[in-house]
Scaffold this active site. Sequence first.
Site, PDB file in Angstrom:
ATOM      1  N   ARG A  32       0.818  -1.219   0.000  1.00 47.66           N
ATOM      2  CA  ARG A  32       0.000   0.000   0.000  1.00 47.66           C
ATOM      3  C   ARG A  32       0.848   1.264   0.000  1.00 47.66           C
ATOM      4  O   ARG A  32       0.454   2.279  -0.571  1.00 47.66           O
ATOM      5  CB  ARG A  32      -0.962  -0.046   1.181  1.00 47.66           C
ATOM      6  CG  ARG A  32      -2.084  -1.086   0.984  1.00 47.66           C
ATOM      7  CD  ARG A  32      -2.698  -1.548   2.300  1.00 47.66           C
ATOM      8  NE  ARG A  32      -3.857  -2.415   2.106  1.00 47.66           N
ATOM      9  CZ  ARG A  32      -3.787  -3.725   1.846  1.00 47.66           C
ATOM     10  NH1 ARG A  32      -2.606  -4.310   1.744  1.00 47.66           N
ATOM     11  NH2 ARG A  32      -4.896  -4.431   1.699  1.00 47.66           N
ATOM     12  N   GLY A 100      -1.232 -12.135  -5.044  1.00 48.05           N
ATOM     13  CA  GLY A 100      -2.651 -11.882  -5.208  1.00 48.05           C
ATOM     14  C   GLY A 100      -3.047 -10.496  -4.734  1.00 48.05           C
ATOM     15  O   GLY A 100      -3.923  -9.848  -5.323  1.00 48.05           O
ATOM     16  N   SER A 173     -13.210  -9.323   2.925  1.00 52.70           N
ATOM     17  CA  SER A 173     -11.929  -9.398   2.225  1.00 52.70           C
ATOM     18  C   SER A 173     -11.281  -8.029   2.203  1.00 52.70           C
ATOM     19  O   SER A 173     -11.826  -7.093   1.604  1.00 52.70           O
ATOM     20  CB  SER A 173     -12.114  -9.907   0.786  1.00 52.70           C
ATOM     21  OG  SER A 173     -10.923  -9.720   0.039  1.00 52.70           O
ATOM     22  N   ASP A 321      -4.283 -14.914   7.342  1.00 56.23           N
ATOM     23  CA  ASP A 321      -2.997 -15.327   6.786  1.00 56.23           C
ATOM     24  C   ASP A 321      -2.184 -16.185   7.743  1.00 56.23           C
ATOM     25  O   ASP A 321      -1.185 -16.792   7.330  1.00 56.23           O
ATOM     26  CB  ASP A 321      -2.168 -14.107   6.388  1.00 56.23           C
ATOM     27  CG  ASP A 321      -2.660 -13.459   5.109  1.00 56.23           C
ATOM     28  OD1 ASP A 321      -3.307 -14.161   4.305  1.00 56.23           O
ATOM     29  OD2 ASP A 321      -2.408 -12.262   4.916  1.00 56.23           O
ATOM     30  N   LYS A 348      -6.204 -19.202  -1.454  1.00 57.82           N
ATOM     31  CA  LYS A 348      -4.973 -18.455  -1.233  1.00 57.82           C
ATOM     32  C   LYS A 348      -3.905 -18.950  -2.224  1.00 57.82           C
ATOM     33  O   LYS A 348      -4.241 -19.471  -3.286  1.00 57.82           O
ATOM     34  CB  LYS A 348      -4.520 -18.625   0.222  1.00 57.82           C
ATOM     35  CG  LYS A 348      -5.411 -17.887   1.220  1.00 57.82           C
ATOM     36  CD  LYS A 348      -5.215 -16.395   1.115  1.00 57.82           C
ATOM     37  CE  LYS A 348      -5.894 -15.635   2.228  1.00 57.82           C
ATOM     38  NZ  LYS A 348      -5.663 -14.175   2.129  1.00 57.82           N
TER      39      LYS A 348
END
Length: 442
Positions: A32, A100, A173, A321, A348
């Site tokens: 990000r 992803g 998500s 995760d 995943k």
Amino acid sequence: MSGSIERRFCIQPGGQLTGHLRVPGDKSISHRAVLLGAIAQGVTEVEGFLEGDDALATLAAMRQLGVPIERPSEGALRIDGVGLKGLQAPPGPLDLGNSGTSMRLFAGLLAGQSFASELIGDGSLMRRPMRRVTDPLGLMGASIATTNEGTAPLRISPVKGLKGIDYEMPVASAQVKSALLLAGLYAEGITRIHEPAITRDHTEQMLSALGCPVSQQGGWIEVKGPVTLTSTRIQVPADISSAAFFLVGASIAPNSTVVLEGVGLNPSRIGVIEILQRMGADIVIDPDPVGEGEPTGQLTVRHAPLRGIEIPVELVPLAIDEFPALFVAAACAEGETVLRGAEELRVKESDRIAVMANGLSALGIDVEPQADGIRITGGRFSGGRVHARGDHRIAMSFAMAGLVASGPVDIDGCAEVDTSFPGFVELARGAGLEIEVIEEQS
């Protein structure tokens, strides 16, 4: 013609984990920082950037979009932002490797551009589902073509403009939410997203730090576009997802004590700590002094007997995760651990429910995989051979299982570990894990 290099971990049983450790920078925040710093006005300086394959794929793609990015030292970036409208058409497809997160976030960012683009990746990424992000982007007016199966390549065509929408995500998500927020920066009007459960909020926090008002109320998150972002300084904390392997390893290996420094403690990411503590783990949190940016702190974990639990559904998105590592903890706990509501794990880097179940079973653990979770009965790891199927988190999780196995544990398919944790082997070895790396030509 030479083939690819296959990497295998060989773990000798026994030993303990000790020492003061600092794991690499947070992968989610590193992505990000590049994406948002690139479209801000001015120079954004980043410290603690993850020098892993996934985050470097994001960086390389952004350079192809015409953004000047310097790397003055390890973990440091200087991003000369081009503003909201300053990205340029890339010379070819943007290859995002195994990431992803990169593909979904770039889909949102590029949906509102005035040029065409194409997103591709490695074999694993090209099999992952993308309609859950391309469909809502389409509702905003984006034109994104996928394969008939809804997978990459994603071919993004320019459109006259995007419009804000109200969108209720069917499944929580952070990647989908972030993609829609990025598209919302380019859209006319208000983009409102409802998440059925709390997910990581790094995008919202970073947007606020760059001067974009983000409203959050009653499960709804909204931005009003178009908006101008202003550069800032970003400090990336140590990644709690990487810290999780050592939290689990020290919890299960007798006589272990590990101190993890500078770990990100964003409330939307600490589900792994709460789950382990509910299982009986001895984890002490010492928050760092409050400053700008993400909260951080020191984690001290000592060996403790664990017990099986039913994992609360509300904690699932906060630890999505970290479940491969948590499955190893569950295998060492007394009694049963039950996970439900985690169908996200099926899509995943691998089908993490199936691959972890196969590996745990191969090492003598009683498991029952389910459509949206798993039931694990604690026991004793035997030695044996498992396959990580190219999934970095599964490879590192089984490496920790080797600490308490009754014989050597060989783990195939470990070549992707550097995507999220460069230096894992050296750090783990220095802490006491007896790990050898075997590389072979395939």
